[in-house]
Write a protein that holds these residues in place. Sequence first.
Motif, short mmCIF file in Angstrom:
data_model
loop_
_atom_site.label_atom_id
_atom_site.label_comp_id
_atom_site.label_asym_id
_atom_site.label_seq_id
_atom_site.Cartn_x
_atom_site.Cartn_y
_atom_site.Cartn_z
N ALA A 97 0.83 -1.21 0.00
CA ALA A 97 0.00 0.00 0.00
C ALA A 97 0.87 1.25 0.00
O ALA A 97 0.63 2.19 -0.78
N LYS A 98 1.86 1.29 0.86
CA LYS A 98 2.74 2.46 0.93
C LYS A 98 3.49 2.64 -0.39
O LYS A 98 3.66 3.75 -0.87
N PHE A 99 3.94 1.54 -0.97
CA PHE A 99 4.64 1.59 -2.25
C PHE A 99 3.74 2.16 -3.34
O PHE A 99 4.19 2.86 -4.24
N ALA A 100 2.43 1.89 -3.23
CA ALA A 100 1.45 2.36 -4.22
C ALA A 100 0.95 3.77 -3.88
O ALA A 100 0.19 4.35 -4.66
N GLY A 101 1.34 4.30 -2.71
CA GLY A 101 0.87 5.61 -2.31
C GLY A 101 -0.56 5.59 -1.79
O GLY A 101 -1.28 6.59 -1.88
N LEU A 102 -0.98 4.45 -1.25
CA LEU A 102 -2.34 4.30 -0.74
C LEU A 102 -2.33 4.06 0.76
O LEU A 102 -1.32 3.63 1.33
N ASN A 103 -3.44 4.30 1.40
CA ASN A 103 -3.60 4.07 2.83
C ASN A 103 -3.62 2.57 3.09
O ASN A 103 -4.45 1.84 2.52
N PRO A 104 -2.73 2.06 3.96
CA PRO A 104 -2.68 0.62 4.24
C PRO A 104 -4.01 0.05 4.77
O PRO A 104 -4.39 -1.06 4.41
N GLY A 105 -4.71 0.80 5.62
CA GLY A 105 -5.99 0.33 6.13
C GLY A 105 -7.02 0.14 5.02
O GLY A 105 -7.78 -0.82 5.02
N LEU A 106 -7.00 1.06 4.06
CA LEU A 106 -7.91 0.95 2.93
C LEU A 106 -7.58 -0.28 2.09
O LEU A 106 -8.48 -1.02 1.68
N VAL A 107 -6.30 -0.54 1.86
CA VAL A 107 -5.90 -1.70 1.05
C VAL A 107 -6.25 -2.99 1.79
O VAL A 107 -6.67 -3.97 1.17
N ARG A 108 -6.14 -3.01 3.12
CA ARG A 108 -6.57 -4.19 3.88
C ARG A 108 -8.07 -4.43 3.69
O ARG A 108 -8.52 -5.56 3.59
N GLN A 109 -8.84 -3.34 3.61
CA GLN A 109 -10.28 -3.48 3.36
C GLN A 109 -10.53 -4.03 1.96
O GLN A 109 -11.42 -4.85 1.75
N TYR A 110 -9.72 -3.61 0.98
CA TYR A 110 -9.83 -4.17 -0.37
C TYR A 110 -9.52 -5.66 -0.35
O TYR A 110 -10.22 -6.47 -0.96
N ALA A 111 -8.43 -6.01 0.34
CA ALA A 111 -7.98 -7.41 0.36
C ALA A 111 -8.97 -8.32 1.08
O ALA A 111 -9.06 -9.50 0.76
N SER A 112 -9.72 -7.77 2.04
CA SER A 112 -10.68 -8.59 2.77
C SER A 112 -12.07 -8.58 2.13
O SER A 112 -12.94 -9.34 2.53
N GLY A 113 -12.28 -7.71 1.15
CA GLY A 113 -13.57 -7.65 0.48
C GLY A 113 -14.58 -6.74 1.15
O GLY A 113 -15.73 -6.69 0.75
N VAL A 114 -14.14 -6.00 2.17
CA VAL A 114 -15.04 -5.06 2.84
C VAL A 114 -15.36 -3.89 1.91
O VAL A 114 -16.48 -3.41 1.86
#
Length: 144
Positions: A97-114
Amino acid sequence: MKSKSNSLKLDIVIERHDGILWGRIGNRGNFTPTPYGNNTWEVIDNLKKLITDYVKHKGKNDKFWNKIDVSKLDFEFSYDLQAYFQEHDYLNITSVAKFAGLNPGLVRQYASGVKYPSNEQANKLRIAIQKIASDLLAHTIYVA
């Protein structure tokens, strides 16, 4: 399509739903197999069984599938984000997420399907993962 003596490459989309990976191949003959498994290789094994069973029973006249030799199939994989992080669990979501310039919490939500990423967000993640892969391929391990 290539003959039986040559391999055929199929595009397969791997998606995660309820902790299981599902494969999807579209627009091929009169059969749309939807294999599943705990990992990509189980999905592929299941796909080969589905194709073999289909050709043996209902698909004898299917001009696409009845010419396929399942032992010579190659695959091009595309993953949804949930499936990608399940299959590549060695990747740290926070770092990607950091490498992509995105919020890690948001990417975790993407990865979990939330939550689901926009095309722009998914593209940022795709580019970051490709850069990480390129960096990994560029490095060698020094052995003394």
